[in-house]
Design a protein around this motif. Structure first.
Motif, mmCIF file in Angstrom:
data_model
loop_
_atom_site.group_PDB
_atom_site.id
_atom_site.type_symbol
_atom_site.label_atom_id
_atom_site.label_comp_id
_atom_site.label_asym_id
_atom_site.label_seq_id
_atom_site.Cartn_x
_atom_site.Cartn_y
_atom_site.Cartn_z
ATOM 1 N N GLY A 98 -29.451 148.914 52.251
ATOM 2 C CA GLY A 98 -29.668 150.145 52.813
ATOM 3 C C GLY A 98 -28.237 150.955 52.317
ATOM 4 N N ARG A 99 -27.081 150.333 51.751
ATOM 5 C CA ARG A 99 -25.675 150.786 51.449
ATOM 6 C C ARG A 99 -26.074 151.794 50.315
ATOM 7 N NH1 ARG A 99 -22.735 145.071 52.480
ATOM 8 N NH2 ARG A 99 -22.957 145.517 55.017
ATOM 9 N N MET A 100 -24.994 152.793 50.310
ATOM 10 C CA MET A 100 -24.995 153.768 49.043
ATOM 11 C C MET A 100 -23.693 153.766 48.506
ATOM 12 S SD MET A 100 -25.617 157.321 50.593
ATOM 13 C CE MET A 100 -26.092 157.466 52.335
ATOM 14 N N ARG A 101 -24.020 154.097 47.158
ATOM 15 C CA ARG A 101 -22.677 154.484 46.247
ATOM 16 C C ARG A 101 -23.204 155.503 45.707
ATOM 17 N NH1 ARG A 101 -21.050 150.262 42.371
ATOM 18 N NH2 ARG A 101 -18.742 151.723 42.430
ATOM 19 N N LEU A 102 -22.219 156.628 45.842
ATOM 20 C CA LEU A 102 -22.627 157.715 45.178
ATOM 21 C C LEU A 102 -21.659 158.373 43.920
ATOM 22 C CD1 LEU A 102 -23.531 160.492 48.095
ATOM 23 C CD2 LEU A 102 -24.894 159.722 46.232
ATOM 24 N N ARG A 103 -22.197 158.838 43.169
ATOM 25 C CA ARG A 103 -21.437 159.563 41.898
ATOM 26 C C ARG A 103 -21.686 161.099 42.157
ATOM 27 N NH1 ARG A 103 -24.313 157.018 38.082
ATOM 28 N NH2 ARG A 103 -24.622 159.120 36.915
ATOM 29 N N VAL A 104 -20.722 161.724 42.051
ATOM 30 C CA VAL A 104 -20.787 163.240 42.425
ATOM 31 C C VAL A 104 -20.285 164.150 41.184
ATOM 32 C CG1 VAL A 104 -20.190 165.150 43.986
ATOM 33 C CG2 VAL A 104 -20.854 163.069 44.820
ATOM 34 N N ALA A 105 -20.772 165.263 40.753
ATOM 35 C CA ALA A 105 -19.950 166.047 39.673
ATOM 36 C C ALA A 105 -20.082 167.311 40.328
ATOM 37 C CB ALA A 105 -21.050 166.166 38.643
ATOM 38 N N VAL A 106 -18.897 167.966 40.058
ATOM 39 C CA VAL A 106 -18.876 169.507 40.811
ATOM 40 C C VAL A 106 -18.321 170.389 39.573
ATOM 41 C CG1 VAL A 106 -18.087 170.799 42.453
ATOM 42 C CG2 VAL A 106 -18.360 168.290 42.851
ATOM 43 N N HIS A 107 -18.840 171.573 39.450
ATOM 44 C CA HIS A 107 -18.569 172.486 38.611
ATOM 45 C C HIS A 107 -18.785 173.917 39.053
ATOM 46 C CE1 HIS A 107 -18.237 174.519 34.783
ATOM 47 N NE2 HIS A 107 -19.326 174.748 34.661
ATOM 48 N N THR A 123 -25.075 174.344 33.894
ATOM 49 C CA THR A 123 -26.061 173.316 34.606
ATOM 50 C C THR A 123 -25.778 172.230 33.697
ATOM 51 O OG1 THR A 123 -27.540 174.957 35.454
ATOM 52 C CG2 THR A 123 -28.242 172.992 35.319
ATOM 53 N N LEU A 124 -25.880 172.232 32.092
ATOM 54 C CA LEU A 124 -25.945 171.225 31.582
ATOM 55 C C LEU A 124 -24.573 170.431 31.408
ATOM 56 C CD1 LEU A 124 -27.713 172.641 27.951
ATOM 57 C CD2 LEU A 124 -28.479 170.704 29.724
ATOM 58 N N LEU A 125 -23.567 171.200 31.293
ATOM 59 C CA LEU A 125 -22.273 170.679 31.646
ATOM 60 C C LEU A 125 -22.035 169.974 32.850
ATOM 61 C CD1 LEU A 125 -19.270 170.217 30.801
ATOM 62 C CD2 LEU A 125 -18.681 172.454 31.952
ATOM 63 N N LEU A 126 -22.592 170.312 34.000
ATOM 64 C CA LEU A 126 -22.646 169.440 35.179
ATOM 65 C C LEU A 126 -23.133 168.109 35.061
ATOM 66 C CD1 LEU A 126 -22.129 169.655 38.429
ATOM 67 C CD2 LEU A 126 -24.446 170.121 38.320
ATOM 68 N N PHE A 127 -24.413 168.028 34.370
ATOM 69 C CA PHE A 127 -25.124 166.990 34.255
ATOM 70 C C PHE A 127 -24.598 165.893 32.988
ATOM 71 C CE2 PHE A 127 -28.057 169.176 36.873
ATOM 72 C CZ PHE A 127 -28.482 167.997 37.945
ATOM 73 N N ARG A 128 -23.789 166.501 32.103
ATOM 74 C CA ARG A 128 -23.074 165.918 31.277
ATOM 75 C C ARG A 128 -21.763 165.099 31.811
ATOM 76 N NH1 ARG A 128 -27.616 166.721 29.252
ATOM 77 N NH2 ARG A 128 -27.946 167.681 27.158
ATOM 78 N N LEU A 129 -21.328 165.795 32.744
ATOM 79 C CA LEU A 129 -20.031 164.982 33.409
ATOM 80 C C LEU A 129 -20.662 164.116 34.382
ATOM 81 C CD1 LEU A 129 -18.104 168.287 34.494
ATOM 82 C CD2 LEU A 129 -17.574 166.725 32.764
ATOM 83 N N LEU A 130 -21.681 164.214 35.103
ATOM 84 C CA LEU A 130 -22.418 163.494 35.831
ATOM 85 C C LEU A 130 -22.708 162.128 35.183
ATOM 86 C CD1 LEU A 130 -23.099 162.820 38.997
ATOM 87 C CD2 LEU A 130 -25.329 163.517 38.354
ATOM 88 N N GLU A 131 -23.355 162.105 33.994
ATOM 89 C CA GLU A 131 -23.949 161.014 33.207
ATOM 90 C C GLU A 131 -22.881 160.497 32.344
ATOM 91 O OE1 GLU A 131 -26.777 159.503 34.055
ATOM 92 O OE2 GLU A 131 -27.128 160.939 35.658
ATOM 93 N N ALA A 132 -21.541 161.262 32.129
ATOM 94 C CA ALA A 132 -20.654 160.477 31.066
ATOM 95 C C ALA A 132 -20.514 159.146 31.146
ATOM 96 C CB ALA A 132 -19.479 161.515 31.216
ATOM 97 N N ILE A 149 -16.406 163.650 39.791
ATOM 98 C CA ILE A 149 -15.771 164.197 38.624
ATOM 99 C C ILE A 149 -16.239 165.665 38.694
ATOM 100 C CG2 ILE A 149 -18.252 163.917 37.312
ATOM 101 C CD1 ILE A 149 -15.016 163.194 35.488
ATOM 102 N N VAL A 150 -14.819 166.205 38.500
ATOM 103 C CA VAL A 150 -14.683 167.704 38.814
ATOM 104 C C VAL A 150 -14.396 168.415 37.384
ATOM 105 C CG1 VAL A 150 -13.333 169.424 40.104
ATOM 106 C CG2 VAL A 150 -13.664 167.329 41.019
#
Length: 192
Positions: A98-107, A123-132, A149-150
């Motif tokens: 039940g534990r979670m680890r989160l990746r977050v991107a903010v733009h 919007t594309l840049l936000l997801f490119r950062l998140l998935e880099a 990732i900011v």
């Protein structure tokens, strides 16, 4: 397509190892519920109204477009710090599945709405950062419960406003993912 919105803050989250074999469907449902609860809690704490946000589910994450009046600085502090504390508090109360680890991107930038939702270069840049891949590797190596990732745009806008954000908490990096090449961004990990 409708015209673009004014500049607004965009946030995306991704649950690390959401589909791991040790998680059955009931656990996945519970982890998703807990992720949403912690994200909404952190946004509310930062003064961002969840009912006024546009949000889309991503299965193992979220995509959120906040109201334009929400200042970008609040997403660095207090939102990220509060989210980190909320995830840590949650993880201390549940077993390993039940534990979670989160990746977050903010733009920060304009978005475009069409009949299917939100689109556009920001919007594309936000997801490119998140998935880099580089960001994913850094998160994996850190073992941290939360990492962000900011975008350079948001980072610059936030620090231009004479805020109390600690610049030492952020590390500059260059990321490449798909058509996004060597874009400057800022890594953030919770203080140890």
């Amino acid at each position: 397509m409708q015209p673009s919105s004014p500049f607004t803050t965009l946030l995306a989250t991704d649950l690390v190892a959401f589909g791991a074999q040790y998680r059955d469907i009931a656990t996945q449902v519970q982890v998703r519920h807990n992720m949403y609860a912690r994200v909404i809690e952190a946004l509310t704490f930062a003064g961002v109204s969840w009912p006024h946000c546009h949000h889309e589910d991503r299965g193992d994450g979220t995509f959120i477009v906040t109201p334009p009046e929400a200042h970008p600085a609040v997403f660095l502090d207090p939102m990220l710090n509060h989210l980190s504390a909320a995830v840590g508090r949650h993880n201390r109360c549940v077993g390993p599945p039940g534990r979670m680890r989160l990746r977050v991107a903010v733009h920060h930038g304009p978005v475009h709405y069409d009949g299917y939702g939100v689109t556009g270069p920001d919007t594309l840049l936000l997801f490119r950062l998140l998935e880099a891949p580089r960001f994913k590797r850094k998160v994996h190596a850190s073992g941290s419960e939360l990492a962000a990732i900011v975008s350079d745009t948001l980072y610059t806008n936030a620090f231009d406003r004479n805020t109390l954000i600690n610049p030492a908490a952020y590390r500059a990096t260059r990321l490449t993912h798909k058509e996004t090449r060597r874009v400057r961004a800022w890594l953030w990990f919770p203080p140890q």
